[in-house]
Scaffold this motif. Structure first.
Motif, PDB file in Angstrom:
ATOM      1  N   GLN A   9       0.875  -1.844   0.138  1.00 40.30           N
ATOM      2  CA  GLN A   9      -0.684  -0.246   0.088  1.00 40.30           C
ATOM      3  C   GLN A   9       0.758   1.137  -0.093  1.00 40.30           C
ATOM      4  O   GLN A   9       0.810   2.196  -1.056  1.00 40.30           O
ATOM      5  CB  GLN A   9      -0.540   0.420   1.038  1.00 40.30           C
ATOM      6  CG  GLN A   9      -1.487   1.580   1.134  1.00 40.30           C
ATOM      7  CD  GLN A   9      -2.381   1.457   2.913  1.00 40.30           C
ATOM      8  OE1 GLN A   9      -2.400   0.537   3.669  1.00 40.30           O
ATOM      9  NE2 GLN A   9      -2.226   2.874   2.899  1.00 40.30           N
ATOM     10  N   LEU A  10       1.777   1.049   0.898  1.00 43.15           N
ATOM     11  CA  LEU A  10       2.714   2.362   1.307  1.00 43.15           C
ATOM     12  C   LEU A  10       3.311   3.019  -0.299  1.00 43.15           C
ATOM     13  O   LEU A  10       3.446   3.885  -0.116  1.00 43.15           O
ATOM     14  CB  LEU A  10       3.990   2.255   2.456  1.00 43.15           C
ATOM     15  CG  LEU A  10       2.911   2.450   3.601  1.00 43.15           C
ATOM     16  CD1 LEU A  10       3.963   2.213   4.477  1.00 43.15           C
ATOM     17  CD2 LEU A  10       1.986   3.763   4.068  1.00 43.15           C
ATOM     18  N   ILE A  11       4.094   2.259  -0.963  1.00 39.62           N
ATOM     19  CA  ILE A  11       5.034   2.240  -1.295  1.00 39.62           C
ATOM     20  C   ILE A  11       3.884   2.369  -3.192  1.00 39.62           C
ATOM     21  O   ILE A  11       4.584   3.835  -4.183  1.00 39.62           O
ATOM     22  CB  ILE A  11       5.368   0.447  -2.802  1.00 39.62           C
ATOM     23  CG1 ILE A  11       5.113  -0.450  -2.685  1.00 39.62           C
ATOM     24  CG2 ILE A  11       6.402   0.132  -1.299  1.00 39.62           C
ATOM     25  CD1 ILE A  11       5.417  -1.872  -3.734  1.00 39.62           C
ATOM     26  N   THR A  12       2.685   2.501  -3.044  1.00 41.54           N
ATOM     27  CA  THR A  12       1.980   3.184  -4.111  1.00 41.54           C
ATOM     28  C   THR A  12       1.686   4.680  -4.263  1.00 41.54           C
ATOM     29  O   THR A  12       0.837   5.785  -4.263  1.00 41.54           O
ATOM     30  CB  THR A  12       0.352   3.176  -4.309  1.00 41.54           C
ATOM     31  OG1 THR A  12      -0.574   2.733  -3.234  1.00 41.54           O
ATOM     32  CG2 THR A  12       0.951   1.260  -4.438  1.00 41.54           C
ATOM     33  N   GLU A  13       2.071   4.928  -2.713  1.00 45.08           N
ATOM     34  CA  GLU A  13       2.728   6.839  -2.390  1.00 45.08           C
ATOM     35  C   GLU A  13       3.134   7.141  -2.598  1.00 45.08           C
ATOM     36  O   GLU A  13       4.692   7.162  -2.424  1.00 45.08           O
ATOM     37  CB  GLU A  13       1.369   6.413  -0.772  1.00 45.08           C
ATOM     38  CG  GLU A  13       0.058   6.046  -0.530  1.00 45.08           C
ATOM     39  CD  GLU A  13       0.227   5.957   0.443  1.00 45.08           C
ATOM     40  OE1 GLU A  13       0.466   6.524   1.644  1.00 45.08           O
ATOM     41  OE2 GLU A  13      -1.323   5.399   1.163  1.00 45.08           O
ATOM     42  N   THR A  14       3.553   8.493  -2.569  1.00 45.08           N
ATOM     43  CA  THR A  14       4.419   9.795  -2.626  1.00 45.08           C
ATOM     44  C   THR A  14       4.994   9.414  -1.580  1.00 45.08           C
ATOM     45  O   THR A  14       4.810   9.629  -0.409  1.00 45.08           O
ATOM     46  CB  THR A  14       4.330  11.242  -2.828  1.00 45.08           C
ATOM     47  OG1 THR A  14       3.255  11.170  -4.137  1.00 45.08           O
ATOM     48  CG2 THR A  14       5.351  12.041  -2.465  1.00 45.08           C
ATOM     49  N   ALA A  15       6.601   9.404  -1.288  1.00 36.40           N
ATOM     50  CA  ALA A  15       7.396   9.107   0.194  1.00 36.40           C
ATOM     51  C   ALA A  15       7.574  10.298   0.441  1.00 36.40           C
ATOM     52  O   ALA A  15       7.807  11.389   0.455  1.00 36.40           O
ATOM     53  CB  ALA A  15       8.666   8.537  -0.435  1.00 36.40           C
ATOM     54  N   ASP A  16       7.607   9.900   1.811  1.00 36.36           N
ATOM     55  CA  ASP A  16       8.053  11.166   2.701  1.00 36.36           C
ATOM     56  C   ASP A  16       8.938  10.225   4.108  1.00 36.36           C
ATOM     57  O   ASP A  16       8.251   9.168   4.476  1.00 36.36           O
ATOM     58  CB  ASP A  16       6.859  11.799   3.217  1.00 36.36           C
ATOM     59  CG  ASP A  16       5.917  10.295   4.082  1.00 36.36           C
ATOM     60  OD1 ASP A  16       6.211  10.356   4.722  1.00 36.36           O
ATOM     61  OD2 ASP A  16       4.783  11.614   3.991  1.00 36.36           O
ATOM     62  N   ASP A  17       9.726  11.285   5.330  1.00 32.30           N
ATOM     63  CA  ASP A  17      10.252   9.813   5.511  1.00 32.30           C
ATOM     64  C   ASP A  17       9.271   9.673   6.691  1.00 32.30           C
ATOM     65  O   ASP A  17      10.261   7.427   7.383  1.00 32.30           O
ATOM     66  CB  ASP A  17      11.027  10.878   7.030  1.00 32.30           C
ATOM     67  CG  ASP A  17      12.064  12.279   6.239  1.00 32.30           C
ATOM     68  OD1 ASP A  17      12.610  11.357   5.087  1.00 32.30           O
ATOM     69  OD2 ASP A  17      12.608  12.768   6.505  1.00 32.30           O
ATOM     70  N   LYS A  18       7.544   9.573   6.575  1.00 31.86           N
ATOM     71  CA  LYS A  18       7.749   8.515   8.126  1.00 31.86           C
ATOM     72  C   LYS A  18       7.136   7.275   6.928  1.00 31.86           C
ATOM     73  O   LYS A  18       7.515   6.056   7.613  1.00 31.86           O
ATOM     74  CB  LYS A  18       6.436   9.525   8.056  1.00 31.86           C
ATOM     75  CG  LYS A  18       5.319   8.382   9.216  1.00 31.86           C
ATOM     76  CD  LYS A  18       4.558   9.171   9.876  1.00 31.86           C
ATOM     77  CE  LYS A  18       3.390   8.090  10.157  1.00 31.86           C
ATOM     78  NZ  LYS A  18       2.069   9.213  10.966  1.00 31.86           N
ATOM     79  N   LYS A  19       7.031   7.810   6.115  1.00 32.44           N
ATOM     80  CA  LYS A  19       6.798   6.346   4.858  1.00 32.44           C
ATOM     81  C   LYS A  19       7.449   4.892   4.670  1.00 32.44           C
ATOM     82  O   LYS A  19       7.303   4.412   5.022  1.00 32.44           O
ATOM     83  CB  LYS A  19       5.813   7.006   3.710  1.00 32.44           C
ATOM     84  CG  LYS A  19       4.310   7.393   4.052  1.00 32.44           C
ATOM     85  CD  LYS A  19       4.568   7.548   2.716  1.00 32.44           C
ATOM     86  CE  LYS A  19       2.429   8.571   3.031  1.00 32.44           C
ATOM     87  NZ  LYS A  19       1.943   9.282   2.229  1.00 32.44           N
ATOM     88  N   LYS A  20       8.721   5.847   4.994  1.00 32.20           N
ATOM     89  CA  LYS A  20       9.785   5.430   4.599  1.00 32.20           C
ATOM     90  C   LYS A  20      10.253   4.430   5.686  1.00 32.20           C
ATOM     91  O   LYS A  20      10.435   3.560   5.417  1.00 32.20           O
ATOM     92  CB  LYS A  20      11.237   6.180   3.549  1.00 32.20           C
ATOM     93  CG  LYS A  20      10.845   6.598   2.408  1.00 32.20           C
ATOM     94  CD  LYS A  20      11.953   7.438   2.383  1.00 32.20           C
ATOM     95  CE  LYS A  20      11.884   7.628   1.136  1.00 32.20           C
ATOM     96  NZ  LYS A  20      13.185   8.263   0.159  1.00 32.20           N
ATOM     97  N   GLY A  21      10.428   5.569   7.026  1.00 38.76           N
ATOM     98  CA  GLY A  21      10.882   4.704   7.694  1.00 38.76           C
ATOM     99  C   GLY A  21       9.496   3.199   8.206  1.00 38.76           C
ATOM    100  O   GLY A  21      10.020   1.902   9.007  1.00 38.76           O
ATOM    101  N   ASN A  22       8.945   3.122   7.783  1.00 39.78           N
ATOM    102  CA  ASN A  22       7.806   2.220   8.205  1.00 39.78           C
ATOM    103  C   ASN A  22       7.814   0.838   7.379  1.00 39.78           C
ATOM    104  O   ASN A  22       7.481  -0.228   7.953  1.00 39.78           O
ATOM    105  CB  ASN A  22       5.613   2.989   7.923  1.00 39.78           C
ATOM    106  CG  ASN A  22       5.031   2.729   8.545  1.00 39.78           C
ATOM    107  OD1 ASN A  22       5.304   1.587   9.309  1.00 39.78           O
ATOM    108  ND2 ASN A  22       4.225   2.757   8.957  1.00 39.78           N
ATOM    109  N   VAL A  23       8.437   1.324   5.513  1.00 42.06           N
ATOM    110  CA  VAL A  23       8.792   0.599   4.857  1.00 42.06           C
ATOM    111  C   VAL A  23       9.472  -0.113   5.331  1.00 42.06           C
ATOM    112  O   VAL A  23      10.218  -1.863   5.230  1.00 42.06           O
ATOM    113  CB  VAL A  23       8.532   0.931   3.378  1.00 42.06           C
ATOM    114  CG1 VAL A  23       8.984   0.336   3.019  1.00 42.06           C
ATOM    115  CG2 VAL A  23       7.190   1.604   2.969  1.00 42.06           C
ATOM    116  N   GLU A  24      10.793   0.845   6.269  1.00 41.99           N
ATOM    117  CA  GLU A  24      11.648  -0.321   6.377  1.00 41.99           C
ATOM    118  C   GLU A  24      11.945  -0.935   7.424  1.00 41.99           C
ATOM    119  O   GLU A  24      12.415  -2.299   7.391  1.00 41.99           O
ATOM    120  CB  GLU A  24      12.924   1.012   6.674  1.00 41.99           C
ATOM    121  CG  GLU A  24      13.568   1.866   5.539  1.00 41.99           C
ATOM    122  CD  GLU A  24      14.033   2.798   5.582  1.00 41.99           C
ATOM    123  OE1 GLU A  24      14.699   3.700   7.118  1.00 41.99           O
ATOM    124  OE2 GLU A  24      15.228   3.581   5.392  1.00 41.99           O
TER     125      GLU A  24
END
Length: 79
Positions: A25-40
Motif C-alpha cells: 500500500q505505502l509504495i503506491t504513495e508519495t514517499a516521505d520520511d514517515k512512510k519510508k521508515g514504516n516500509v523499512e
C-alpha cells in the motif's frame, strides 16, 4: 521461570502478510520520511522472519515469492 513457547507458523505468516500488505500500500504513495521508515521496519520484519526455519518451511512457494517481491519493492521505495 520462563517457558519457551512454540512459534505458531500460521500466526507468523499472517503477521508477515500484514507487513506485505502495508508495504504494498505505502509504495503506491508519495514517499516521505514517515512512510519510508514504516516500509523499512516492515521490510526488516520480513527479512528476520525469512531467517526462521519454522516460518520458511511453512510458506508456500507463492507466499515466499510474494514476500521476496515485496522486500525488493520496499527496498527500492526507501532508496
Amino acid at each position: 521461570m520462563e517457558t519457551k513457547t512454540t512459534p505458531n507458523p500460521t500466526k507468523s505468516i499472517s503477521a508477515a502478510f500484514d507487513s506485505v500488505n502495508l508495504i504494498n500500500q505505502l509504495i503506491t504513495e508519495t514517499a516521505d520520511d514517515k512512510k519510508k521508515g514504516n516500509v523499512e521496519r516492515n521490510v526488516k520484519h520480513l527479512e528476520v522472519m525469512l531467517t526462521k526455519e519454522f516460518f520458511t518451511t511453512a510458506l508456500t512457494e507463492q507466499q515466499k515469492t510474494d514476500i521476496d517481491a515485496c522486500i525488493v519493492a520496499g527496498e527500492a521505495y526507501t532508496v
